[in-house]
Design a protein around this motif. Structure first.
Motif, PDB file in Angstrom:
ATOM      1  N   GLN A  85       0.802  -1.086   0.079  1.00 61.67           N
ATOM      2  CA  GLN A  85       0.085  -0.093   0.003  1.00 61.67           C
ATOM      3  C   GLN A  85       0.776   1.225   0.146  1.00 61.67           C
ATOM      4  OE1 GLN A  85      -2.533  -0.407   3.397  1.00 61.67           O
ATOM      5  NE2 GLN A  85      -3.678  -2.229   2.499  1.00 61.67           N
ATOM      6  N   ASN A  86       2.081   0.988  -0.102  1.00 59.88           N
ATOM      7  CA  ASN A  86       3.051   2.331  -0.366  1.00 59.88           C
ATOM      8  C   ASN A  86       2.559   3.229  -1.329  1.00 59.88           C
ATOM      9  OD1 ASN A  86       5.518   3.238  -2.256  1.00 59.88           O
ATOM     10  ND2 ASN A  86       6.165   3.206  -0.266  1.00 59.88           N
ATOM     11  N   ARG A  87       2.595   4.702  -0.965  1.00 59.14           N
ATOM     12  CA  ARG A  87       1.712   5.566  -1.633  1.00 59.14           C
ATOM     13  C   ARG A  87       2.539   5.742  -2.988  1.00 59.14           C
ATOM     14  NH1 ARG A  87       3.105  11.060  -2.281  1.00 59.14           N
ATOM     15  NH2 ARG A  87       4.745  10.749  -0.736  1.00 59.14           N
ATOM     16  N   GLU A  88       3.754   5.757  -3.046  1.00 64.56           N
ATOM     17  CA  GLU A  88       4.582   6.036  -4.235  1.00 64.56           C
ATOM     18  C   GLU A  88       4.128   4.828  -5.455  1.00 64.56           C
ATOM     19  OE1 GLU A  88       5.887   6.437  -1.384  1.00 64.56           O
ATOM     20  OE2 GLU A  88       6.721   8.449  -1.342  1.00 64.56           O
ATOM     21  N   LEU A  89       4.166   3.661  -4.775  1.00 64.34           N
ATOM     22  CA  LEU A  89       3.714   2.451  -5.467  1.00 64.34           C
ATOM     23  C   LEU A  89       2.417   2.659  -6.219  1.00 64.34           C
ATOM     24  CD1 LEU A  89       4.497  -0.246  -6.843  1.00 64.34           C
ATOM     25  CD2 LEU A  89       3.665  -1.387  -4.720  1.00 64.34           C
ATOM     26  N   THR A  90       1.278   3.120  -5.432  1.00 64.03           N
ATOM     27  CA  THR A  90       0.121   3.027  -5.569  1.00 64.03           C
ATOM     28  C   THR A  90      -0.135   4.172  -6.580  1.00 64.03           C
ATOM     29  OG1 THR A  90      -0.634   2.322  -3.282  1.00 64.03           O
ATOM     30  CG2 THR A  90      -2.168   3.851  -4.479  1.00 64.03           C
ATOM     31  N   GLU A  91       0.485   5.302  -6.545  1.00 65.32           N
ATOM     32  CA  GLU A  91       0.348   6.205  -7.624  1.00 65.32           C
ATOM     33  C   GLU A  91       0.997   6.053  -9.018  1.00 65.32           C
ATOM     34  OE1 GLU A  91       2.589   9.533  -5.894  1.00 65.32           O
ATOM     35  OE2 GLU A  91       0.961  10.173  -4.435  1.00 65.32           O
ATOM     36  N   GLN A  92       1.863   4.950  -8.945  1.00 64.74           N
ATOM     37  CA  GLN A  92       2.739   4.670 -10.042  1.00 64.74           C
ATOM     38  C   GLN A  92       1.687   3.705 -10.722  1.00 64.74           C
ATOM     39  OE1 GLN A  92       5.545   5.851 -11.614  1.00 64.74           O
ATOM     40  NE2 GLN A  92       4.410   4.562 -13.189  1.00 64.74           N
ATOM     41  N   LEU A  93       1.051   2.777  -9.983  1.00 61.53           N
ATOM     42  CA  LEU A  93       0.285   1.688 -10.635  1.00 61.53           C
ATOM     43  C   LEU A  93      -1.088   2.229 -10.951  1.00 61.53           C
ATOM     44  CD1 LEU A  93       0.531  -1.307  -7.849  1.00 61.53           C
ATOM     45  CD2 LEU A  93       1.644  -0.975 -10.079  1.00 61.53           C
ATOM     46  N   GLU A  94      -1.603   3.566 -10.386  1.00 63.82           N
ATOM     47  CA  GLU A  94      -2.574   4.125 -11.064  1.00 63.82           C
ATOM     48  C   GLU A  94      -2.233   4.604 -12.416  1.00 63.82           C
ATOM     49  OE1 GLU A  94      -3.487   7.089  -8.086  1.00 63.82           O
ATOM     50  OE2 GLU A  94      -4.482   5.753  -6.651  1.00 63.82           O
ATOM     51  N   SER A  95      -1.240   5.079 -12.626  1.00 60.73           N
ATOM     52  CA  SER A  95      -0.854   5.612 -14.063  1.00 60.73           C
ATOM     53  C   SER A  95      -0.691   4.523 -15.097  1.00 60.73           C
ATOM     54  CB  SER A  95       0.408   6.313 -14.054  1.00 60.73           C
ATOM     55  OG  SER A  95       1.580   5.758 -13.437  1.00 60.73           O
ATOM     56  N   PHE A  96      -0.178   3.373 -14.485  1.00 66.58           N
ATOM     57  CA  PHE A  96      -0.208   2.045 -15.414  1.00 66.58           C
ATOM     58  C   PHE A  96      -1.514   1.773 -15.833  1.00 66.58           C
ATOM     59  CE2 PHE A  96       3.705  -0.664 -15.023  1.00 66.58           C
ATOM     60  CZ  PHE A  96       4.688   0.372 -14.798  1.00 66.58           C
ATOM     61  N   GLN A  97      -2.433   1.758 -14.859  1.00 66.31           N
ATOM     62  CA  GLN A  97      -3.795   1.445 -15.084  1.00 66.31           C
ATOM     63  C   GLN A  97      -4.495   2.383 -16.219  1.00 66.31           C
ATOM     64  OE1 GLN A  97      -4.461  -1.531 -14.559  1.00 66.31           O
ATOM     65  NE2 GLN A  97      -2.769  -1.450 -13.064  1.00 66.31           N
ATOM     66  N   THR A  98      -4.467   3.447 -15.934  1.00 65.45           N
ATOM     67  CA  THR A  98      -4.603   4.641 -17.086  1.00 65.45           C
ATOM     68  C   THR A  98      -4.062   4.238 -18.551  1.00 65.45           C
ATOM     69  OG1 THR A  98      -4.763   6.393 -15.404  1.00 65.45           O
ATOM     70  CG2 THR A  98      -4.718   7.082 -17.699  1.00 65.45           C
ATOM     71  N   ARG A  99      -2.655   3.959 -18.551  1.00 70.04           N
ATOM     72  CA  ARG A  99      -1.913   3.636 -19.790  1.00 70.04           C
ATOM     73  C   ARG A  99      -2.564   2.343 -20.336  1.00 70.04           C
ATOM     74  NH1 ARG A  99      -0.829   3.860 -24.332  1.00 70.04           N
ATOM     75  NH2 ARG A  99       0.935   2.566 -25.321  1.00 70.04           N
ATOM     76  N   ARG A 100      -2.682   1.282 -19.450  1.00 67.98           N
ATOM     77  CA  ARG A 100      -3.497   0.206 -20.052  1.00 67.98           C
ATOM     78  C   ARG A 100      -4.829   0.384 -20.707  1.00 67.98           C
ATOM     79  NH1 ARG A 100      -2.021  -5.335 -18.847  1.00 67.98           N
ATOM     80  NH2 ARG A 100       0.214  -5.395 -17.877  1.00 67.98           N
ATOM     81  N   THR A 101      -5.615   1.096 -19.987  1.00 67.34           N
ATOM     82  CA  THR A 101      -6.926   1.535 -20.695  1.00 67.34           C
ATOM     83  C   THR A 101      -6.707   2.003 -22.126  1.00 67.34           C
ATOM     84  OG1 THR A 101      -7.913   1.721 -18.552  1.00 67.34           O
ATOM     85  CG2 THR A 101      -9.251   2.680 -20.178  1.00 67.34           C
ATOM     86  N   GLU A 102      -5.835   2.916 -22.030  1.00 63.86           N
ATOM     87  CA  GLU A 102      -5.627   3.756 -23.539  1.00 63.86           C
ATOM     88  C   GLU A 102      -4.988   2.713 -24.242  1.00 63.86           C
ATOM     89  OE1 GLU A 102      -2.923   6.692 -22.132  1.00 63.86           O
ATOM     90  OE2 GLU A 102      -4.206   8.033 -21.213  1.00 63.86           O
ATOM     91  N   ARG A 103      -4.204   1.939 -23.951  1.00 67.07           N
ATOM     92  CA  ARG A 103      -3.396   1.019 -24.886  1.00 67.07           C
ATOM     93  C   ARG A 103      -4.707   0.021 -25.376  1.00 67.07           C
ATOM     94  NH1 ARG A 103      -1.282  -4.563 -22.451  1.00 67.07           N
ATOM     95  NH2 ARG A 103       0.071  -5.205 -24.310  1.00 67.07           N
ATOM     96  N   ALA A 104      -5.559  -0.567 -24.434  1.00 67.95           N
ATOM     97  CA  ALA A 104      -6.495  -1.232 -24.998  1.00 67.95           C
ATOM     98  C   ALA A 104      -7.435  -0.869 -26.023  1.00 67.95           C
ATOM     99  CB  ALA A 104      -7.537  -1.773 -23.655  1.00 67.95           C
ATOM    100  N   ARG A 105      -7.680   0.478 -26.032  1.00 70.30           N
ATOM    101  CA  ARG A 105      -8.348   1.457 -26.893  1.00 70.30           C
ATOM    102  C   ARG A 105      -7.618   1.409 -28.396  1.00 70.30           C
ATOM    103  NH1 ARG A 105      -9.541   5.392 -22.836  1.00 70.30           N
ATOM    104  NH2 ARG A 105     -11.343   4.685 -21.909  1.00 70.30           N
ATOM    105  N   GLU A 106      -6.285   1.401 -28.151  1.00 65.62           N
ATOM    106  CA  GLU A 106      -5.499   1.712 -29.464  1.00 65.62           C
ATOM    107  C   GLU A 106      -5.209   0.255 -30.087  1.00 65.62           C
ATOM    108  OE1 GLU A 106      -1.603   3.408 -28.317  1.00 65.62           O
ATOM    109  OE2 GLU A 106      -2.437   4.898 -27.111  1.00 65.62           O
ATOM    110  N   ILE A 107      -5.182  -0.765 -29.168  1.00 68.50           N
ATOM    111  CA  ILE A 107      -5.145  -2.118 -29.722  1.00 68.50           C
ATOM    112  C   ILE A 107      -6.595  -2.274 -30.377  1.00 68.50           C
ATOM    113  CG2 ILE A 107      -5.168  -4.540 -29.391  1.00 68.50           C
ATOM    114  CD1 ILE A 107      -3.123  -3.862 -26.933  1.00 68.50           C
TER     115      ILE A 107
END
Length: 275
Positions: A85-107
């Motif tokens: 639950q480390n804050r920095e990790l959580t923030e980075q993973l949130e950006s990962f999820q945003t990127r994965r959603t965008e990537r899915a639309r591009e695919i």
């Protein structure tokens, strides 16, 4: 003792709900269970709750996507207690999820343009914080067009196809550092799956160990990875990479990976006795 240190839930590209995963682990007499969803910790609190007061010892984990030259490199991170639950990790993973959603639309767009495959991403089960991966998209293609999964990756979603987009461009060492700053023990996942990267070169980075025992590793590969861990005094792990898919030829089944207990004991001792 049956253990499982690499598996996935519906929080990423697995089919197991947390409840189904724990039920399956208990039925398979798994004594140590780590959940390692792709780029998300969404399911960890629920699995921990379900494992409490059972015979299963739970280790929170993650499978983090990084990039090396021309291929994705997966890092297994294992945490003590609620360190994930480390804050920095959580923030980075949130950006990962945003990127994965965008990537899915591009695919989705590339599949339609290059292959005439028209899929509806809204049909994917949605969970806040969950990861959308190529396996999720493959299931949509499979359900609509009745094409076998192996063929889907060979023709449409593999890293050699026009629809391929990496899930992450994070350098490997940066991913290792991100996990270690959150207190994780960092393991190189399934090194036998490397195709465009050198295991020897990658293992010069700051890994704590390697997933030496894996369903698709040959005996020769397993020996090579064990020897590298011995030379560097690093940890050894095992995992099936179970996704809960019936007849899955690419991965193993929960708790089924054969391993030498003496080799994996140092890892278990670090994760279990540290609490």
């Amino acid at each position: 003792m049956s253990i499982e240190l690499h598996c996935h839930t519906t929080a990423s590209d697995g089919l197991y709900s947390p409840a189904e995963l724990v039920k399956t682990a208990l039925a398979a007499n798994v004594r140590v269970l780590a959940v390692t969803d792709h780029d998300t910790t969404k399911s960890l609190a629920e699995v921990a709750r379900l494992c409490a007061n059972t015979s299963v010892y739970f280790i929170p984990g993650i499978e983090l996507s990084t990039w090396n030259g021309e291929e994705s490199i997966h890092l297994l991170g294992y945490f003590r207690g609620s360190d994930y639950q480390n804050r920095e990790l959580t923030e980075q993973l949130e950006s990962f999820q945003t990127r994965r959603t965008e990537r899915a639309r591009e695919i989705q767009e590339r599949l339609k343009i290059h292959y005439g495959l028209d899929i509806d991403l809204s049909l994917l089960p949605h969970q806040a914080g969950a990861s959308i991966g190529r396996a999720n998209i493959a299931r949509l293609i499979q359900e609509k067009y009745r094409i076998p999964k192996d063929e889907i990756f060979a023709r449409f979603l593999g890293d050699h196809t026009k629809a391929f987009i990496p899930s992450s461009r994070m350098p490997v060492q940066e991913g290792i550092q991100l996990l270690k700053e959150a207190g994780a023990t960092v393991i190189l996942a399934h090194p036998g799956e490397l195709r465009k990267s050198s295991f020897a070169e990658l293992f010069e980075l700051d890994f704590d160990g390697a997933e030496c025992y894996y369903p698709n590793h040959s005996p020769r590969e397993t020996r090579e990875f064990l020897q590298a861990c011995h030379r560097k005094n690093r940890l050894v792990t095992c995992g099936s990479d179970d996704h809960g898919i019936q007849g899955d030829k690419k991965h193993g089944t929960l708790g089924s990976t054969l391993y030498d207990p003496a080799e994996v004991e140092p890892f278990l001792r670090r994760m279990i006795q540290a609490e």
